[in-house]
Scaffold this active site. Sequence first.
Site, PDB file in Angstrom:
ATOM      1  N   CYS A 182       0.637   4.945   6.741  1.00  0.00           N
ATOM      2  CA  CYS A 182       0.048   4.794   8.076  1.00  0.00           C
ATOM      3  C   CYS A 182       1.079   4.174   9.026  1.00  0.00           C
ATOM      4  CB  CYS A 182      -1.200   3.924   8.006  1.00  0.00           C
ATOM      5  SG  CYS A 182      -2.412   4.481   6.777  1.00  0.00           S
TER       6      CYS A 182
ATOM      7  N   CYS B 208     -18.899  -6.766   4.002  1.00  0.00           N
ATOM      8  CA  CYS B 208     -18.229  -5.514   4.348  1.00  0.00           C
ATOM      9  C   CYS B 208     -16.906  -5.482   3.614  1.00  0.00           C
ATOM     10  CB  CYS B 208     -18.006  -5.423   5.861  1.00  0.00           C
ATOM     11  SG  CYS B 208     -17.161  -3.889   6.379  1.00  0.00           S
TER      12      CYS B 208
ATOM     13  N   CYS C 144       0.773   0.424  10.257  1.00  0.00           N
ATOM     14  CA  CYS C 144       0.372  -0.638   9.329  1.00  0.00           C
ATOM     15  C   CYS C 144       1.550  -1.406   8.740  1.00  0.00           C
ATOM     16  CB  CYS C 144      -0.472  -0.057   8.205  1.00  0.00           C
ATOM     17  SG  CYS C 144      -1.191  -1.343   7.152  1.00  0.00           S
TER      18      CYS C 144
ATOM     19  N   ARG D 238     -17.330  -2.884  18.071  1.00  0.00           N
ATOM     20  CA  ARG D 238     -16.600  -4.125  17.810  1.00  0.00           C
ATOM     21  C   ARG D 238     -15.221  -4.135  18.461  1.00  0.00           C
ATOM     22  NH1 ARG D 238     -16.805  -4.170  12.517  1.00  0.00           N
ATOM     23  NH2 ARG D 238     -18.836  -5.162  12.650  1.00  0.00           N
TER      24      ARG D 238
ATOM     25  N   CYS E 241     -19.022   1.592   8.490  1.00  0.00           N
ATOM     26  CA  CYS E 241     -18.235   0.975   9.558  1.00  0.00           C
ATOM     27  C   CYS E 241     -17.000   1.850   9.725  1.00  0.00           C
ATOM     28  CB  CYS E 241     -17.842  -0.452   9.171  1.00  0.00           C
ATOM     29  SG  CYS E 241     -16.690  -1.254  10.308  1.00  0.00           S
TER      30      CYS E 241
ATOM     31  N   CYS F 253       0.831  -1.201   0.000  1.00  0.00           N
ATOM     32  CA  CYS F 253       0.000   0.000   0.000  1.00  0.00           C
ATOM     33  C   CYS F 253       0.872   1.260   0.000  1.00  0.00           C
ATOM     34  CB  CYS F 253      -0.914   0.002   1.224  1.00  0.00           C
ATOM     35  SG  CYS F 253      -2.007   1.443   1.296  1.00  0.00           S
TER      36      CYS F 253
ATOM     37  N   CYS G   1     -16.018  -9.767   6.175  1.00  0.00           N
ATOM     38  CA  CYS G   1     -15.350  -8.496   5.906  1.00  0.00           C
ATOM     39  C   CYS G   1     -14.092  -8.757   5.086  1.00  0.00           C
ATOM     40  CB  CYS G   1     -14.980  -7.808   7.222  1.00  0.00           C
ATOM     41  SG  CYS G   1     -16.370  -7.628   8.358  1.00  0.00           S
TER      42      CYS G   1
END
Length: 338
Positions: free
Chosen positions: A56, A127, A59, A265, A187, A52, A96
């Site tokens: 972040c 999701c 991550c 969650r 979400c 990616c 998900c």
Amino acid sequence: MTRTDWTREEIAELFDLPFTELLFRAATVHREHHSADEVQLCTLLSIKTGGCPEDCGYCSQSAHADSGVKATKLMDVRQVLQSAAQAKDAGSKRFCMGAAWRNPKERDMPAIVEIVEGVRAMGMETCMTLGMLTPAQAAQLKEAGLDYYNHNIDTAPENYANVISTRSFEERLETLDNVRQAGINVCSGGIVGMGETRSDRVGFVHALATLERHPESVPVNALVPVKGTPLGDMLADTPMAKIDDIEFVRTIAVARITMPLSMVRLSAGRESMSEATQALCFMAGANSIFTGDKLLTAANAGDNADAALFAKLGLKPMESEEPMRSGCGCAPQVEAAE
């Protein structure tokens, strides 16, 4: 009426309550809108891992990280559907799927649409989290039948630049708005334990609780520090690497009070929590978990461990409709045990 006008001062006052009083208030709110003995089971699959371009700090899938995560191509549709079938057999109601993209490319959309349609055909909720979406892409996903789109705000607006520099907090909100305008359920949550202050946690909850419509699902993650990531290297092997359990439960409780109809969650970090901490989270209003042995790249508690914990706590997989989707804010009554 569900409030969306919470002030930071009000949220800070909730965080500051004596712990037992905060839990009592959160549990009371929870019982007004949800079945206290039901927890939603969800399964998460990485359908495209690593590489990616976002930076972040938490991550392991960022191309900027030296975490050892290998970049892969988008999984074959049949493989994804096979994983979804296994998740359904294990009791999951929602499947998900996450792809490590800044945003999906147009060439990827036909396969994504086919996946959504295939999982929906199994009778499971769907999701996806694919990065930023244009209005047109959100409309495509809605037409395919996507139930939820995950796009976390991660942290408070004022702390955001300390975590990510390749996109802005406002861009996060723009994608959430595109999703909402398309008619897809939202979400959105974030991560605690990134070295932030309690004031940042107040700002994080405030940003979600003052959206025009609260997210239908609010995942709260405890940072899993991964070496090779900026935050992992900064926090690994230090006391800051793990948020205090009581403070984590406080965050769950405040999210429950301020967003009473949302599913809250327990997400990443649960595998390192004690059973007692998880029990406190359920008491404070958490009513959804990811089950299975793995999340996107991090370990998870596993189906057998979850079944044993549920048996010990007298919990059961959720069967009732989610309040924000049923249009009713009332929970079914649970009869007292004889």
